[in-house]
Design a protein around this motif. Structure first.
Motif, PDB file in Angstrom:
ATOM      1  N   GLY A 180      -9.333   7.899   1.614  1.00  0.00           N
ATOM      2  CA  GLY A 180      -8.888   9.235   2.063  1.00  0.00           C
ATOM      3  C   GLY A 180     -10.373  10.313   2.248  1.00  0.00           C
ATOM      4  O   GLY A 180     -11.415   9.428   1.630  1.00  0.00           O
ATOM      5  N   PHE A 181     -10.345  11.092   2.566  1.00  0.00           N
ATOM      6  CA  PHE A 181     -11.771  12.057   2.663  1.00  0.00           C
ATOM      7  C   PHE A 181     -11.155  13.632   2.347  1.00  0.00           C
ATOM      8  O   PHE A 181     -10.099  13.755   2.195  1.00  0.00           O
ATOM      9  N   SER A 182     -12.010  14.268   2.823  1.00  0.00           N
ATOM     10  CA  SER A 182     -11.927  15.754   2.662  1.00  0.00           C
ATOM     11  C   SER A 182     -11.535  16.263   1.306  1.00  0.00           C
ATOM     12  O   SER A 182     -12.250  16.048   0.273  1.00  0.00           O
ATOM     13  N   ASP A 183     -10.328  16.729   0.940  1.00  0.00           N
ATOM     14  CA  ASP A 183     -10.023  17.095  -0.434  1.00  0.00           C
ATOM     15  C   ASP A 183      -9.800  15.813  -1.327  1.00  0.00           C
ATOM     16  O   ASP A 183      -9.889  16.202  -2.613  1.00  0.00           O
TER      17      ASP A 183
ATOM     18  N   LEU B 134       0.804  -1.097   0.146  1.00  0.00           N
ATOM     19  CA  LEU B 134      -0.052  -0.029  -0.173  1.00  0.00           C
ATOM     20  C   LEU B 134       0.882   1.321  -0.034  1.00  0.00           C
ATOM     21  O   LEU B 134       1.279   1.748   1.052  1.00  0.00           O
ATOM     22  N   PRO B 135       1.092   2.028  -1.126  1.00  0.00           N
ATOM     23  CA  PRO B 135       2.089   3.154  -1.129  1.00  0.00           C
ATOM     24  C   PRO B 135       0.879   4.340  -0.697  1.00  0.00           C
ATOM     25  O   PRO B 135      -0.291   4.329  -0.481  1.00  0.00           O
ATOM     26  N   VAL B 136       1.827   5.296   0.041  1.00  0.00           N
ATOM     27  CA  VAL B 136       1.229   6.504   0.680  1.00  0.00           C
ATOM     28  C   VAL B 136       1.794   7.529  -0.088  1.00  0.00           C
ATOM     29  O   VAL B 136       2.886   7.786  -0.222  1.00  0.00           O
ATOM     30  N   ILE B 137       0.678   8.402  -0.645  1.00  0.00           N
ATOM     31  CA  ILE B 137       1.131   9.411  -1.391  1.00  0.00           C
ATOM     32  C   ILE B 137       0.488  10.977  -0.588  1.00  0.00           C
ATOM     33  O   ILE B 137      -0.520  10.664   0.024  1.00  0.00           O
ATOM     34  N   ALA B 138       0.732  11.882  -1.042  1.00  0.00           N
ATOM     35  CA  ALA B 138       0.493  13.308  -0.867  1.00  0.00           C
ATOM     36  C   ALA B 138      -0.073  13.858  -1.924  1.00  0.00           C
ATOM     37  O   ALA B 138       0.517  14.763  -2.595  1.00  0.00           O
ATOM     38  N   PRO B 139      -1.368  13.789  -2.457  1.00  0.00           N
ATOM     39  CA  PRO B 139      -1.797  14.246  -3.764  1.00  0.00           C
ATOM     40  C   PRO B 139      -2.301  15.920  -3.477  1.00  0.00           C
ATOM     41  O   PRO B 139      -2.793  16.499  -4.369  1.00  0.00           O
ATOM     42  N   SER B 140      -2.552  16.266  -2.284  1.00  0.00           N
ATOM     43  CA  SER B 140      -3.087  17.605  -1.888  1.00  0.00           C
ATOM     44  C   SER B 140      -2.174  18.320  -1.154  1.00  0.00           C
ATOM     45  O   SER B 140      -1.233  18.951  -1.618  1.00  0.00           O
ATOM     46  N   GLY B 141      -2.555  18.826   0.145  1.00  0.00           N
ATOM     47  CA  GLY B 141      -1.742  19.596   0.925  1.00  0.00           C
ATOM     48  C   GLY B 141      -0.555  19.227   1.426  1.00  0.00           C
ATOM     49  O   GLY B 141      -0.271  18.029   1.777  1.00  0.00           O
ATOM     50  N   ALA B 142       0.275  20.229   1.833  1.00  0.00           N
ATOM     51  CA  ALA B 142       1.595  19.691   2.265  1.00  0.00           C
ATOM     52  C   ALA B 142       1.425  19.253   3.802  1.00  0.00           C
ATOM     53  O   ALA B 142       0.769  19.722   4.641  1.00  0.00           O
TER      54      ALA B 142
ATOM     55  N   ALA C   1       1.802  19.933  -1.651  1.00  0.00           N
ATOM     56  CA  ALA C   1       2.703  18.838  -1.408  1.00  0.00           C
ATOM     57  C   ALA C   1       3.484  18.624  -2.431  1.00  0.00           C
ATOM     58  O   ALA C   1       3.495  17.481  -2.888  1.00  0.00           O
ATOM     59  N   GLY C   2       3.909  19.858  -3.170  1.00  0.00           N
ATOM     60  CA  GLY C   2       4.830  19.764  -4.388  1.00  0.00           C
ATOM     61  C   GLY C   2       4.100  20.237  -5.462  1.00  0.00           C
ATOM     62  O   GLY C   2       2.911  20.564  -5.344  1.00  0.00           O
ATOM     63  N   THR C   3       4.600  20.609  -6.462  1.00  0.00           N
ATOM     64  CA  THR C   3       4.035  20.840  -7.927  1.00  0.00           C
ATOM     65  C   THR C   3       2.837  20.011  -8.403  1.00  0.00           C
ATOM     66  O   THR C   3       2.895  18.846  -7.828  1.00  0.00           O
ATOM     67  N   ASP C   4       2.136  20.405  -9.068  1.00  0.00           N
ATOM     68  CA  ASP C   4       1.107  19.557  -9.641  1.00  0.00           C
ATOM     69  C   ASP C   4       1.891  18.396 -10.444  1.00  0.00           C
ATOM     70  O   ASP C   4       1.213  17.187 -10.412  1.00  0.00           O
TER      71      ASP C   4
ATOM     72  N   GLY D 196      -5.458  15.580   3.652  1.00  0.00           N
ATOM     73  CA  GLY D 196      -6.551  16.559   2.754  1.00  0.00           C
ATOM     74  C   GLY D 196      -5.583  17.653   2.457  1.00  0.00           C
ATOM     75  O   GLY D 196      -4.763  17.902   2.077  1.00  0.00           O
ATOM     76  N   GLY D 197      -6.633  18.808   2.589  1.00  0.00           N
ATOM     77  CA  GLY D 197      -6.111  20.161   2.354  1.00  0.00           C
ATOM     78  C   GLY D 197      -6.486  20.721   1.311  1.00  0.00           C
ATOM     79  O   GLY D 197      -7.846  20.947   1.082  1.00  0.00           O
ATOM     80  N   PHE D 198      -5.686  21.101   0.340  1.00  0.00           N
ATOM     81  CA  PHE D 198      -6.438  21.604  -1.116  1.00  0.00           C
ATOM     82  C   PHE D 198      -5.247  21.124  -2.145  1.00  0.00           C
ATOM     83  O   PHE D 198      -4.153  21.087  -2.007  1.00  0.00           O
ATOM     84  N   GLY D 199      -5.577  20.595  -3.314  1.00  0.00           N
ATOM     85  CA  GLY D 199      -4.826  20.366  -4.611  1.00  0.00           C
ATOM     86  C   GLY D 199      -5.121  19.268  -5.304  1.00  0.00           C
ATOM     87  O   GLY D 199      -4.646  19.303  -6.465  1.00  0.00           O
ATOM     88  N   SER D 200      -6.115  18.410  -5.119  1.00  0.00           N
ATOM     89  CA  SER D 200      -6.195  17.233  -5.871  1.00  0.00           C
ATOM     90  C   SER D 200      -7.093  17.746  -7.019  1.00  0.00           C
ATOM     91  O   SER D 200      -6.638  16.795  -8.190  1.00  0.00           O
ATOM     92  N   THR D 201      -7.739  18.602  -7.085  1.00  0.00           N
ATOM     93  CA  THR D 201      -8.592  18.896  -8.217  1.00  0.00           C
ATOM     94  C   THR D 201      -7.546  19.531  -9.205  1.00  0.00           C
ATOM     95  O   THR D 201      -7.678  19.361 -10.504  1.00  0.00           O
ATOM     96  N   ARG D 202      -6.477  20.154  -8.962  1.00  0.00           N
ATOM     97  CA  ARG D 202      -5.303  20.470  -9.737  1.00  0.00           C
ATOM     98  C   ARG D 202      -4.759  19.311 -10.517  1.00  0.00           C
ATOM     99  O   ARG D 202      -4.387  19.600 -11.829  1.00  0.00           O
ATOM    100  N   ILE D 203      -4.627  18.457 -10.082  1.00  0.00           N
ATOM    101  CA  ILE D 203      -3.950  17.163 -10.796  1.00  0.00           C
ATOM    102  C   ILE D 203      -4.760  16.489 -11.661  1.00  0.00           C
ATOM    103  O   ILE D 203      -4.377  15.742 -12.550  1.00  0.00           O
ATOM    104  N   LEU D 204      -6.194  16.696 -11.380  1.00  0.00           N
ATOM    105  CA  LEU D 204      -7.309  16.003 -12.247  1.00  0.00           C
ATOM    106  C   LEU D 204      -7.167  16.977 -13.468  1.00  0.00           C
ATOM    107  O   LEU D 204      -7.872  16.233 -14.368  1.00  0.00           O
ATOM    108  N   GLU D 205      -6.831  18.001 -13.835  1.00  0.00           N
ATOM    109  CA  GLU D 205      -6.580  18.754 -14.881  1.00  0.00           C
ATOM    110  C   GLU D 205      -6.069  17.841 -16.148  1.00  0.00           C
ATOM    111  O   GLU D 205      -6.312  18.160 -17.360  1.00  0.00           O
ATOM    112  N   ASP D 206      -5.180  17.274 -15.677  1.00  0.00           N
ATOM    113  CA  ASP D 206      -4.392  16.476 -16.974  1.00  0.00           C
ATOM    114  C   ASP D 206      -4.161  14.878 -16.485  1.00  0.00           C
ATOM    115  O   ASP D 206      -3.191  14.622 -16.182  1.00  0.00           O
TER     116      ASP D 206
END
Length: 304
Positions: free
Chosen positions: A114-117, A19-27, A62-65, A89-99
């Motif tokens: 996950g939940f929240s963002d 099970l990998p752990v990633i940070a797709p949203s907030g730092a 949590a890093g660039t898109d 969570g935090g914010f940012g997952s919608t940004r990576i869904l652009e592409d």
């Protein structure tokens, strides 16, 4: 009753799975709870792989898109990966869904947790007909009561889960596809391709630190968009830290929710134990569920 089929369920997890752990949203800013939650996963026998870039930061992200998208792609495309745990969570997952396009592999789908963002990722994945879990992230799992932690692993490992009990608003019983998420994040998906078809859906919504007038504004947007007329029921979780100073004239959160939702003439149950405040009972995304607004119960039947 929904006319749509349930999402494809990934295979049940079992000890030894990767099970990998990633940070797709907030730092990430604090690692104490993260490390303690990591120990819970390990105690259940899982091989948890933390991205070597998880501490990256790009302002509040949590890093660039590109960096966060690469984390998600690396985990999703890893044939050994059985599920992906989001760090926070935090914010940012919608940004990576652009592409982003899910490389759908219906023969071997993977869990996303996950939940929240992370709502945006879960709903996007549901659009690809794959189920995920709206549940605690790595920075919150350790704060959950034992029954909530057990519930998360019961869902992931294919066991039956108990109904959730809330407060009945009346309105009968609805059966439909369960779509849980954060109200603010979901509101910002309105009018985008990420918003799923809501015909016959039971919406399960929660939020945090949004004052009543903002909740009112968001629900009014939902009403004006016309999508609330499609759903067959609404399950309301926690709306925590949403109060304002007592000297400010205001409607309470409960009053706003009732004012904006009670006239929809669909089953509604409030105060269910999921959301940003513990307990945050895990909910599978895209499975059939029954919302009994006479008894105040959200029930998810066995889905394997």
């Amino acid at each position: 009753m929904s006319n749509f089929k349930s999402a494809i369920l990934p295979p049940p997890l079992k000890p030894g799975d990767l099970l990998p752990v990633i940070a797709p949203s907030g730092a990430l800013g604090e690692f104490g709870a993260f490390e303690q939650s990591l120990e819970i996963w390990k105690a259940h026998g899982y091989r948890v792989q933390i991205s070597d870039r998880i501490e990256n930061r790009y302002g509040y992200l949590a890093g660039t898109d590109a960096h966060r998208r690469q984390q998600l792609a690396a985990a999703w495309n890893d044939p050994e990966c059985r599920g992906i745990i989001c760090a926070r969570g935090g914010f940012g997952s919608t940004r990576i869904l652009e592409d982003w396009t899910w490389q759908q592999n219906t023969a071997d789908p993977k869990w996303l947790i996950g939940f929240s963002d992370i709502t945006a990722l879960l709903w996007s994945l549901y659009n690809a007909s794959i189920s995920g879990v709206h549940g605690p992230v790595m920075t919150t799992l350790v704060n959950e009561p034992e029954w909530s932690i057990k519930r998360l692993f019961d869902i992931l490992e294919g066991r039956e889960i108990a109904p959730l009990k809330g407060n009945s608003w009346g309105g009968g019983v609805a059966t439909g596809i369960l779509l849980p998420g954060n109200l603010t994040v979901a509101t910002h998906l309105l009018g985008t391709p990420i918003l799923p078809n809501l015909d016959g859906v039971i919406l399960a919504l929660e939020d945090v630190t949004e004052p009543p007038y903002r909740i009112d504004r968001m629900l009014t947007q939902w009403r004006l968009s016309g999508v609330l007329s499609k759903v067959c029921g609404i399950a309301l979780g926690g709306f925590t830290k949403c109060d304002t100073p007592p000297h400010i004239p205001i409607l309470s959160i409960k009053e706003v929710l009732q004012d904006r939702l009670s006239d929809l003439n669909i089953p509604i149950v409030s105060d269910l134990p999921f959301g940003h405040d513990s307990p945050n009972a895990a909910l599978p995304v895209g499975v059939m569920a029954t919302l009994d607004a006479n008894q105040g119960i959200l029930k998810i039947p066995p889905y394997y």
